[in-house]
Design a protein around this motif. Structure first.
Motif, PDB file in Angstrom:
ATOM      1  N   LEU A  11     -16.622   0.397  55.830  1.00  0.00           N
ATOM      2  CA  LEU A  11     -17.310  -0.292  54.735  1.00  0.00           C
ATOM      3  C   LEU A  11     -16.778  -1.701  54.502  1.00  0.00           C
ATOM      4  O   LEU A  11     -17.440  -2.513  53.862  1.00  0.00           O
ATOM      5  CB  LEU A  11     -17.195   0.534  53.445  1.00  0.00           C
ATOM      6  CG  LEU A  11     -18.054   1.808  53.446  1.00  0.00           C
ATOM      7  CD1 LEU A  11     -17.745   2.672  52.241  1.00  0.00           C
ATOM      8  CD2 LEU A  11     -19.536   1.460  53.489  1.00  0.00           C
ATOM      9  N   THR A  12     -15.579  -2.001  55.011  1.00  0.00           N
ATOM     10  CA  THR A  12     -15.040  -3.344  54.797  1.00  0.00           C
ATOM     11  C   THR A  12     -15.158  -4.220  56.047  1.00  0.00           C
ATOM     12  O   THR A  12     -14.728  -5.363  56.031  1.00  0.00           O
ATOM     13  CB  THR A  12     -13.557  -3.287  54.379  1.00  0.00           C
ATOM     14  OG1 THR A  12     -12.860  -2.448  55.316  1.00  0.00           O
ATOM     15  CG2 THR A  12     -13.403  -2.722  52.982  1.00  0.00           C
ATOM     16  N   SER A  13     -15.748  -3.661  57.123  1.00  0.00           N
ATOM     17  CA  SER A  13     -15.852  -4.488  58.333  1.00  0.00           C
ATOM     18  C   SER A  13     -17.199  -5.199  58.387  1.00  0.00           C
ATOM     19  O   SER A  13     -18.227  -4.660  57.954  1.00  0.00           O
ATOM     20  CB  SER A  13     -15.669  -3.625  59.582  1.00  0.00           C
ATOM     21  OG  SER A  13     -16.846  -2.894  59.834  1.00  0.00           O
ATOM     22  N   THR A  14     -17.180  -6.433  58.924  1.00  0.00           N
ATOM     23  CA  THR A  14     -18.444  -7.169  59.028  1.00  0.00           C
ATOM     24  C   THR A  14     -19.351  -6.529  60.065  1.00  0.00           C
ATOM     25  O   THR A  14     -20.568  -6.544  59.916  1.00  0.00           O
ATOM     26  CB  THR A  14     -18.197  -8.636  59.415  1.00  0.00           C
ATOM     27  OG1 THR A  14     -17.255  -8.652  60.483  1.00  0.00           O
ATOM     28  CG2 THR A  14     -17.698  -9.462  58.257  1.00  0.00           C
ATOM     29  N   ALA A  15     -18.751  -5.953  61.126  1.00  0.00           N
ATOM     30  CA  ALA A  15     -19.568  -5.335  62.183  1.00  0.00           C
ATOM     31  C   ALA A  15     -20.474  -4.264  61.578  1.00  0.00           C
ATOM     32  O   ALA A  15     -21.653  -4.156  61.922  1.00  0.00           O
ATOM     33  CB  ALA A  15     -18.676  -4.734  63.257  1.00  0.00           C
ATOM     34  N   PHE A  16     -19.908  -3.477  60.643  1.00  0.00           N
ATOM     35  CA  PHE A  16     -20.682  -2.403  60.026  1.00  0.00           C
ATOM     36  C   PHE A  16     -21.883  -2.966  59.261  1.00  0.00           C
ATOM     37  O   PHE A  16     -23.008  -2.501  59.407  1.00  0.00           O
ATOM     38  CB  PHE A  16     -19.790  -1.594  59.079  1.00  0.00           C
ATOM     39  CG  PHE A  16     -20.529  -0.504  58.340  1.00  0.00           C
ATOM     40  CD1 PHE A  16     -20.739   0.725  58.932  1.00  0.00           C
ATOM     41  CD2 PHE A  16     -21.019  -0.721  57.054  1.00  0.00           C
ATOM     42  CE1 PHE A  16     -21.429   1.723  58.267  1.00  0.00           C
ATOM     43  CE2 PHE A  16     -21.715   0.279  56.386  1.00  0.00           C
ATOM     44  CZ  PHE A  16     -21.911   1.500  56.995  1.00  0.00           C
ATOM     45  N   TRP A  17     -21.619  -4.010  58.450  1.00  0.00           N
ATOM     46  CA  TRP A  17     -22.706  -4.529  57.613  1.00  0.00           C
ATOM     47  C   TRP A  17     -23.747  -5.259  58.437  1.00  0.00           C
ATOM     48  O   TRP A  17     -24.941  -5.225  58.114  1.00  0.00           O
ATOM     49  CB  TRP A  17     -22.148  -5.406  56.490  1.00  0.00           C
ATOM     50  CG  TRP A  17     -21.421  -4.556  55.496  1.00  0.00           C
ATOM     51  CD1 TRP A  17     -20.073  -4.467  55.319  1.00  0.00           C
ATOM     52  CD2 TRP A  17     -22.015  -3.608  54.598  1.00  0.00           C
ATOM     53  NE1 TRP A  17     -19.780  -3.528  54.367  1.00  0.00           N
ATOM     54  CE2 TRP A  17     -20.945  -2.979  53.888  1.00  0.00           C
ATOM     55  CE3 TRP A  17     -23.324  -3.219  54.322  1.00  0.00           C
ATOM     56  CZ2 TRP A  17     -21.167  -2.001  52.930  1.00  0.00           C
ATOM     57  CZ3 TRP A  17     -23.538  -2.249  53.358  1.00  0.00           C
ATOM     58  CH2 TRP A  17     -22.481  -1.649  52.672  1.00  0.00           C
ATOM     59  N   GLU A  18     -23.299  -5.927  59.521  1.00  0.00           N
ATOM     60  CA  GLU A  18     -24.286  -6.555  60.408  1.00  0.00           C
ATOM     61  C   GLU A  18     -25.161  -5.494  61.067  1.00  0.00           C
ATOM     62  O   GLU A  18     -26.377  -5.647  61.176  1.00  0.00           O
ATOM     63  CB  GLU A  18     -23.586  -7.407  61.464  1.00  0.00           C
ATOM     64  CG  GLU A  18     -23.249  -8.791  60.935  1.00  0.00           C
ATOM     65  CD  GLU A  18     -22.313  -9.552  61.849  1.00  0.00           C
ATOM     66  OE1 GLU A  18     -22.116  -9.129  63.005  1.00  0.00           O
ATOM     67  OE2 GLU A  18     -21.770 -10.568  61.394  1.00  0.00           O
ATOM     68  N   ALA A  19     -24.525  -4.389  61.499  1.00  0.00           N
ATOM     69  CA  ALA A  19     -25.285  -3.301  62.114  1.00  0.00           C
ATOM     70  C   ALA A  19     -26.228  -2.675  61.085  1.00  0.00           C
ATOM     71  O   ALA A  19     -27.370  -2.342  61.391  1.00  0.00           O
ATOM     72  CB  ALA A  19     -24.345  -2.248  62.688  1.00  0.00           C
ATOM     73  N   ALA A  20     -25.739  -2.536  59.840  1.00  0.00           N
ATOM     74  CA  ALA A  20     -26.579  -1.965  58.782  1.00  0.00           C
ATOM     75  C   ALA A  20     -27.793  -2.857  58.547  1.00  0.00           C
ATOM     76  O   ALA A  20     -28.918  -2.376  58.388  1.00  0.00           O
ATOM     77  CB  ALA A  20     -25.771  -1.806  57.497  1.00  0.00           C
ATOM     78  N   ARG A  21     -27.564  -4.172  58.564  1.00  0.00           N
ATOM     79  CA  ARG A  21     -28.658  -5.111  58.343  1.00  0.00           C
ATOM     80  C   ARG A  21     -29.696  -4.976  59.452  1.00  0.00           C
ATOM     81  O   ARG A  21     -30.899  -4.880  59.188  1.00  0.00           O
ATOM     82  CB  ARG A  21     -28.101  -6.541  58.298  1.00  0.00           C
ATOM     83  CG  ARG A  21     -29.126  -7.594  58.015  1.00  0.00           C
ATOM     84  CD  ARG A  21     -28.458  -8.947  57.758  1.00  0.00           C
ATOM     85  NE  ARG A  21     -29.390 -10.020  58.037  1.00  0.00           N
ATOM     86  CZ  ARG A  21     -29.475 -10.646  59.213  1.00  0.00           C
ATOM     87  NH1 ARG A  21     -28.679 -10.318  60.199  1.00  0.00           N
ATOM     88  NH2 ARG A  21     -30.366 -11.596  59.387  1.00  0.00           N
ATOM     89  N   PHE A  22     -29.209  -4.941  60.700  1.00  0.00           N
ATOM     90  CA  PHE A  22     -30.179  -4.815  61.791  1.00  0.00           C
ATOM     91  C   PHE A  22     -30.906  -3.480  61.731  1.00  0.00           C
ATOM     92  O   PHE A  22     -32.111  -3.408  61.964  1.00  0.00           O
ATOM     93  CB  PHE A  22     -29.510  -4.989  63.163  1.00  0.00           C
ATOM     94  CG  PHE A  22     -30.485  -4.799  64.288  1.00  0.00           C
ATOM     95  CD1 PHE A  22     -31.468  -5.748  64.525  1.00  0.00           C
ATOM     96  CD2 PHE A  22     -30.476  -3.651  65.069  1.00  0.00           C
ATOM     97  CE1 PHE A  22     -32.413  -5.568  65.528  1.00  0.00           C
ATOM     98  CE2 PHE A  22     -31.422  -3.460  66.068  1.00  0.00           C
ATOM     99  CZ  PHE A  22     -32.378  -4.423  66.295  1.00  0.00           C
ATOM    100  N   THR A  23     -30.176  -2.394  61.401  1.00  0.00           N
ATOM    101  CA  THR A  23     -30.813  -1.080  61.293  1.00  0.00           C
ATOM    102  C   THR A  23     -31.938  -1.115  60.259  1.00  0.00           C
ATOM    103  O   THR A  23     -33.019  -0.561  60.482  1.00  0.00           O
ATOM    104  CB  THR A  23     -29.783  -0.003  60.902  1.00  0.00           C
ATOM    105  OG1 THR A  23     -28.677  -0.089  61.791  1.00  0.00           O
ATOM    106  CG2 THR A  23     -30.376   1.388  60.967  1.00  0.00           C
TER     107      THR A  23
END
Lengths: 292, 320
Positions: B89-101
């Motif tokens: 939840l604190t990594s940018t990779a996760f939020w970027e992936a969430a955005r693309f999803t």
């Protein structure tokens, strides 16, 4: 539009004559037809590309024919595509068989049974269907590795069965819903057991439902990539998706051969759909998903 | 849920068997003990429940346990509490992936729905070779992704591919459909719509077929225009099935792996990395099983929440 208006007066008492197949609007027929042709043609470009390239002679070829089966001869003799094809067929047919055998009786219970337990079971199926495959693939990979099933066709067949069960059960339940329960009741009164009624009444009358479920399971198992990618490690146990993909990665520019294995891979599902598509219906999935 | 709404069916449960149609007392006083009817029904679901336990419930429990450990595929690792979740939840990779999803899912669901519904409406009218069109239009969904992604690659991947060449001929330059981050994301979404619209077309077609044509007759007599007929009759009458198809397609899109992975591998520079692709990479490329499974669980939680909201919507439609 005018069809049912111009019906002779005597049939005016039966408005139901305007069957669903009759167009509610008949205006502008030609442009609709033209639009359909254009859209279908656009849609099919990628598939036409696969077939077209598979028939083109490769750069190294000596043939002068514009169309050739050389690529197919090459991939059949020089690659393991026949082994992959056999593996895919074994895995897919086993998945279809087990899914239908398991889903038909479970769908019967879902369709005829009522009460908390049945609702709970239905909800369980729904939750399972929402889980991403990756959640179950990792633990199953570790579990199966312990039994020596990680690089085996039996192992991935089990995983496919697990991922078809929910939808397959809904599809069977949706179809069985359409069979009147009075038929079974008549059979029971004639002395049939519950099991007898299920076999003689339900199974006999649900061929379209069974075929629909079978087609669904076939497509899922035949087209899956993720599970096969994780589980299958050795070339001789590859199914077509991983086999074809590894072939694509090794022969990046040999498009003729790549498309030839691709054609071999897409023929079975296309044949299946071309012959059985009138039995296939996904409309029922939703009804049984939200209906209880 | 529907415990008492369907009285005729409940008879199937309380009735003993047909072999000896029980006396009326049997129906009035449901017995607690297992009747032959119930026993058969229990046996009917046993194989299904066993397989579900082995292939779905066990992995779920195992996965939850893994998500609080720092193990790999070979090693259980140490208990680390919720570290995998907080790391994600604190990594940018996760939020970027969430955005693309999110983008991928929204475009996938509504794009394929609009195209599918449009084609279903077109196919509803009588045209020559309607059956042939139906089969041909299903092909994108029937053809394995491994095959269609290869064809799309050939069509768009390099500057000398046919589609960039066509753009060049039209004077729009030679776009790098899979190398430019934005264009790659758009291309993957279009590919997903191409793969999925036949499913939505089938769902829409079966919903449209269930609408009684008499309704349209009545509407025309009252002077409703085609547009009014569509917005005020067709859409409301297929609303229930539409919500169901949205739920299913949302599940399909969020959980989709091959459509993305086979076309772009998640690149360029992670521009098309969805949560599932990110989870796959964590587990099988970085060998961090715990964090991969934690990502998948976070994603599932959101997915189930979205499904429940849409599911409620169906209930509303049903009671309206």
């Amino acid at each position: 539009m005018s069809a049912s208006v111009t019906l002779p007066a005597r049939s005016g008492a039966q408005p139901a004559l305007a069957r669903p197949s009759r167009a509610p609007e008949e205006k502008g027929k030609w442009w609709r037809f033209a639009l359909l042709i254009v859209l279908t043609a656009l849609t099919l470009i990628p598939i036409a590309v696969v077939i077209g390239l598979s028939l083109q002679p490769s750069a190294a070829s000596t043939t002068t024919d514009p169309i050739t089966l050389e690529n197919f001869a090459t991939v059949l003799t020089e690659t393991s595509v026949l082994v992959w094809l056999r593996n895919s067929l074994v895995v897919t047919l086993a998945t279809v068989l087990v899914s239908v055998l398991v889903a038909a009786p479970a769908g019967y219970v879902l369709s005829r049974g009522r009460g908390r337990v049945v609702s709970g079971y239905s909800l369980l199926l729904f939750v399972i269907q929402s889980l991403p495959v990756i959640v179950s693939v990792v633990p199953l990979f570790i579990l199966f590795a312990g039994f020596g099933l990680s690089d085996s066709l039996f192992g991935i067949t089990l995983v496919y069965v697990g991922s078809t069960i929910a939808v397959a059960t809904w599809m069977m339940a949706a179809y069985i819903d359409s069979i009147p329960i009075a038929l079974e009741e008549a059979a029971w009164i004639d002395g049939a057991s519950v099991f007898g009624g299920f076999v003689r009444i339900i199974l006999r009358n649900s061929l379209p439902g069974i075929l629909s479920t079978a087609i669904f399971a076939f497509l899922l198992a035949w087209n899956d990539y993720l599970v096969a990618l994780v589980f299958l490690r050795s070339e001789l146990s590859f199914t077509l998706p991983v086999g074809v993909q590894s072939f694509v990665q090794q022969n990046m520019t040999d498009w003729g051969s790549i498309m030839a294995v691709s054609v071999i891979m897409m023929i079975p599902p296309i044949l299946l759909f071309a012959t059985l598509n009138r039995y296939f219906s996904v409309g029922g999935i939703g009804g049984s998903l939200a209906g209880r | 849920m529907a415990t008492s709404t369907l009285p005729p069916r409940t008879r199937a449960r309380t009735k003993p068997t047909g072999r000896a149609p029980g006396p009326a007392g049997d129906l009035r006083r449901p017995r607690r003990r297992i009747t032959p009817m119930n026993l058969t029904l229990v046996l009917f679901v046993v194989p299904s429940v066993l397989l579900l336990l082995l292939l779905n419930a066990y992995p779920l429990g195992f996965g939850l346990n893994q998500s609080v450990r720092d193990g790999s595929l070979l090693d259980d690792g140490q208990f680390v509490g919720l570290a995998n979740y907080t790391d994600a939840l604190t990594s940018t990779a996760f939020w970027e992936a969430a955005r693309f999803t999110l983008i991928f899912t929204v475009v996938g669901v509504f794009g394929s729905w609009i195209v599918g519904l449009g084609l279903a409406l077109l196919l509803r009218t009588r045209t020559p070779a309607r059956g042939l069109f139906k089969v041909l239009l299903l092909l994108p969904w029937v053809v394995p992704i491994v095959v269609s992604s290869t064809a799309w690659n050939w069509l768009v991947a390099t500057p000398s591919s046919p589609v960039p060449q066509l753009f060049d001929a039209l004077g729009w330059g030679t776009p790098l459909f899979l190398a430019d981050p934005t264009l790659a994301a758009i291309t993957v979404c279009i590919f997903k719509v191409w793969v999925s619209f036949p499913f939505m077309m089938m769902m829409s077609a079966s919903a449209l077929a269930s609408v009684d044509p008499v309704v349209y007759e009545a509407a025309r007599m009252d002077g409703a225009s085609p547009r009014q007929q569509f917005t005020q009759i067709t859409l409301p009458l297929v609303a229930r099935s539409t919500y169901i198809s949205w739920i299913l397609m949302t599940i399909f899109c969020v959980n989709d792996f091959p459509t993305i992975y086979l076309l772009t591998g998640g690149g360029p520079v992670n521009a098309t990395t969805s949560l599932v692709v990110l989870a796959y990479r964590s587990v099988f490329q970085n060998f961090e099983t715990g964090s991969g499974v934690a990502i998948a669980f976070l994603m599932t939680a959101v997915l189930v929440a979205v499904s429940v909201v849409l599911y409620r919507q169906i209930r509303k439609v049903d009671t309206a």
